[in-house]
Design an enzyme around this catalytic site. Structure first.
Site, PDB file in Angstrom:
ATOM      1  N   SER A  70     109.400  48.654  62.446  1.00  0.00           N
ATOM      2  CA  SER A  70     109.334  49.574  61.305  1.00  0.00           C
ATOM      3  C   SER A  70     108.083  49.389  60.462  1.00  0.00           C
ATOM      4  O   SER A  70     107.582  50.351  59.869  1.00  0.00           O
ATOM      5  CB  SER A  70     110.583  49.393  60.426  1.00  0.00           C
ATOM      6  OG  SER A  70     110.713  48.045  59.992  1.00  0.00           O
ATOM      7  N   ASP A 128     109.582  39.027  61.859  1.00  0.00           N
ATOM      8  CA  ASP A 128     110.932  38.901  61.309  1.00  0.00           C
ATOM      9  C   ASP A 128     111.051  37.720  60.354  1.00  0.00           C
ATOM     10  O   ASP A 128     111.864  37.731  59.438  1.00  0.00           O
ATOM     11  CB  ASP A 128     111.940  38.750  62.444  1.00  0.00           C
ATOM     12  CG  ASP A 128     111.920  39.945  63.386  1.00  0.00           C
ATOM     13  OD1 ASP A 128     112.038  41.078  62.891  1.00  0.00           O
ATOM     14  OD2 ASP A 128     111.765  39.742  64.608  1.00  0.00           O
ATOM     15  N   GLU A 147     104.645  41.902  73.034  1.00  0.00           N
ATOM     16  CA  GLU A 147     103.948  41.581  71.789  1.00  0.00           C
ATOM     17  C   GLU A 147     103.154  40.284  71.946  1.00  0.00           C
ATOM     18  O   GLU A 147     101.981  40.203  71.560  1.00  0.00           O
ATOM     19  CB  GLU A 147     104.952  41.442  70.641  1.00  0.00           C
ATOM     20  CG  GLU A 147     105.550  42.762  70.186  1.00  0.00           C
ATOM     21  CD  GLU A 147     106.665  42.592  69.168  1.00  0.00           C
ATOM     22  OE1 GLU A 147     106.916  43.543  68.424  1.00  0.00           O
ATOM     23  OE2 GLU A 147     107.300  41.511  69.138  1.00  0.00           O
TER      24      GLU A 147
END
Length: 277
Positions: A70, A128, A147
């Site tokens: 996001s 995160d 990633e």
């Protein structure tokens, strides 16, 4: 898991950035900055602030690692916007997930891969968790392997987060530390992962698709085991090595000594921290 190009980082450091103060638009023009009440921003607005600041490091002609999630989505949107405006040119994006690939294609960002561009100029992605040493937990969205491949190949890796992602130690949020594993005998692999960190009160859970009893499948066709810790797991590099030695493990979501710049958006603005300063 040191970043692939430390020699580059030693000679090229981002310039220091002053925190950006966000003030209430209703404050009178005569009021001093210190007396203005801060605007209450949503978490998504904070993510957007961090993403836009990171894109200021992007230059025409760069090969860019395009993150997933996001927060990274805002960075990809901004890059596309600047391309359309002609403020950026000759950008090549390396997406870290099928989701980001689809987003970039829809926005007209030219894409390639690591086979064609094995050295990436700059990667921008969220996280995160971020500890005080800029070690990260990534992969709660399920894209940790790609990633890590793209960001390990990057000369610079800018991490963009809102202040809620800052923790005292990895696993400190009490939320998942993901491990990507092959589907074969996944219960066996889960138990072995739990046994590695018994002293830290580790509990592992197979990730499922939302509102389903079916296992979540990564872009690579693998499963994810989410590890939850009641205590600090201790030496992170030792923990990393122990996890990766287990047969059946593909990769884990600890990104150690990889981030070069951290951009944090909070209630009072954006702050920037460089790893090698």
């Amino acid at each position: 898991m040191a970043i692939a190009y430390p020699h580059y980082l030693a000679s090229e450091k981002p310039a220091a950035v002053e925190p950006l103060m966000v003030s209430s638009p209703s404050a009178s023009a005569s009021a001093s900055a210190s007396s203005r009440a801060p605007v209450i921003l949503t978490q998504d607005e904070l993510k957007k602030m961090a993403a836009y600041k990171a894109v200021e490091f992007v230059q025409s002609g760069m090969v860019l690692g395009l993150g997933t999630g996001s927060t990274a989505k805002h960075a990809v949107d901004r890059i596309a916007e600047l391309l359309k405006q002609g403020k950026l040119k000759n950008i090549v994006g390396i997406p870290t997930s099928n989701m980001t690939r689809d987003q970039a294609v829809s926005l007209g960002i030219p894409l390639s891969d690591l086979d064609t561009h094995p050295i990436v100029d700059l990667a921008i992605d969220g996280a995160d968790e971020v500890d005080p040493e800029m070690n990260l937990v990534k992969g709660r969205g399920g894209s940790l392997l790609r990633e890590k491949m793209v960001e390990a190949a990057s000369k610079k890796f800018i991490v963009i987060v809102d202040e809620s992602k800052l923790v005292k130690h990895i696993g400190g949020s009490g939320l998942a530390m993901p491990v990507e594993i092959v589907p074969f005998c996944w219960k066996f692999t889960l138990k072995r992962l739990e046994m590695l960190f018994m002293e830290a009160g580790c509990v592992g859970k197979l990730r499922l698709f939302k509102d389903s009893d079916k296992p979540f499948i990564t872009d690579n066709g693998n499963y994810i085991i989410d590890l939850y810790f009641k205590k600090d797991m201790g030496d992170l590099k030792a923990a990393s090595d122990a996890i990766l030695r287990l047969a059946g493990v593909v990769e884990h979501g600890m990104f150690l000594d990889m981030a070069t710049t951290l951009i944090v958006a909070g209630e009072f603005g954006v702050t920037l921290k460089n790893k090698w300063t």
